[in-house]
Design a protein around this motif. Structure first.
Motif, mmCIF file in Angstrom:
data_model
loop_
_atom_site.group_PDB
_atom_site.id
_atom_site.type_symbol
_atom_site.label_atom_id
_atom_site.label_comp_id
_atom_site.label_asym_id
_atom_site.label_seq_id
_atom_site.Cartn_x
_atom_site.Cartn_y
_atom_site.Cartn_z
ATOM 1 N N THR A 23 0.752 -1.100 -0.112
ATOM 2 C CA THR A 23 -0.096 0.071 0.021
ATOM 3 C C THR A 23 0.902 1.252 -0.108
ATOM 4 O O THR A 23 1.599 1.494 0.865
ATOM 5 N N VAL A 24 0.717 2.030 -0.933
ATOM 6 C CA VAL A 24 1.399 3.137 -1.212
ATOM 7 C C VAL A 24 0.650 4.664 -0.716
ATOM 8 O O VAL A 24 -0.402 4.749 -0.935
ATOM 9 N N SER A 25 1.548 5.362 -0.063
ATOM 10 C CA SER A 25 0.831 6.626 0.558
ATOM 11 C C SER A 25 1.800 8.023 0.224
ATOM 12 O O SER A 25 3.069 7.601 0.083
ATOM 13 N N GLY A 26 1.410 9.019 -0.024
ATOM 14 C CA GLY A 26 2.625 10.063 -0.412
ATOM 15 C C GLY A 26 2.647 10.298 -1.827
ATOM 16 O O GLY A 26 3.370 10.968 -2.176
ATOM 17 N N GLY A 27 2.032 9.388 -2.764
ATOM 18 C CA GLY A 27 2.371 9.457 -4.079
ATOM 19 C C GLY A 27 1.298 8.684 -4.787
ATOM 20 O O GLY A 27 0.890 7.531 -4.183
ATOM 21 N N SER A 28 1.013 8.596 -6.319
ATOM 22 C CA SER A 28 0.002 7.769 -6.834
ATOM 23 C C SER A 28 1.089 6.791 -7.660
ATOM 24 O O SER A 28 2.042 6.998 -8.219
ATOM 25 N N ILE A 29 0.497 5.468 -7.767
ATOM 26 C CA ILE A 29 1.296 4.292 -8.496
ATOM 27 C C ILE A 29 0.913 4.739 -10.167
ATOM 28 O O ILE A 29 1.505 4.096 -10.754
ATOM 29 N N ALA A 35 8.746 3.891 -10.407
ATOM 30 C CA ALA A 35 8.504 2.492 -10.503
ATOM 31 C C ALA A 35 8.297 1.773 -9.492
ATOM 32 O O ALA A 35 9.181 2.052 -8.380
ATOM 33 N N TRP A 36 7.570 0.553 -9.324
ATOM 34 C CA TRP A 36 7.203 -0.202 -8.120
ATOM 35 C C TRP A 36 7.614 -1.551 -8.378
ATOM 36 O O TRP A 36 7.298 -2.387 -8.950
ATOM 37 N N TYR A 55 4.410 2.705 -14.017
ATOM 38 C CA TYR A 55 3.186 3.827 -13.835
ATOM 39 C C TYR A 55 1.968 3.436 -14.773
ATOM 40 O O TYR A 55 0.860 3.672 -14.606
ATOM 41 N N ASP A 56 2.467 2.853 -15.919
ATOM 42 C CA ASP A 56 1.517 2.379 -17.066
ATOM 43 C C ASP A 56 0.936 1.073 -16.834
ATOM 44 O O ASP A 56 -0.018 0.727 -17.818
#
Length: 131
Positions: A23-29, A35-36, A55-56
């Motif tokens: 779960t990511v906070s402080g930014g959008s995936i 890159a994640w 991101y895509d």
């Protein structure tokens, strides 16, 4: 800097499918800022890069895990997930998610050639494969 938090089952039986979520906070995936990645560390071993989702939504995997690993995302929850099928005790590890602001598609290569500057890490989640 984004914040990442892993969650997982803790214990998985051999031959089953392992699933962990970040779960990511402080930014959008879904923006191109990062890159994640998924990275793991098995007992007594070094860090192993497993794969990345951009991101895509495009995905890239380590050659050694490509046949068993799958990364997906839920943009409504700002989460991305890793599944590993047909697990064995060798898949026992601490699983980390990490954000790469340079968006490499092969983090292991980036480390080898020295182009990786920084990662933002989650705290990790232990997954044990045992019957």
């Amino acid at each position: 800097q984004v914040q990442l938090q892993e969650s997982g089952p803790g214990l998985v039986k051999p031959s089953q499918t392992l699933s962990v979520t970040c779960t990511v906070s402080g930014g959008s995936i879904t923006t191109s800022d990062y890159a994640w990645n998924w990275i793991r560390q098995s007992p007594g071993k070094g860090l192993e890069w497993m794969g990345v989702i951009a991101y895509d939504g495009s995905t890239y995997y380590s050659a050694s895990l490509k046949s068993r690993a799958s990364i997906s995302r839920d943009t409504s929850k700002n989460q991305f997930s890793l599944q590993v099928t047909s697990v064995t005790p060798e898949d026992t590890a601490v699983y980390y998610c990490a954000a790469d602001p340079q968006s490499h598609i092969d983090l292991a290569l980036a480390v080898r050639i020295g182009t990786l500057k920084r990662l933002d890490w989650g705290q990790g989640t232990q997954v044990t494969v045992s019957s």
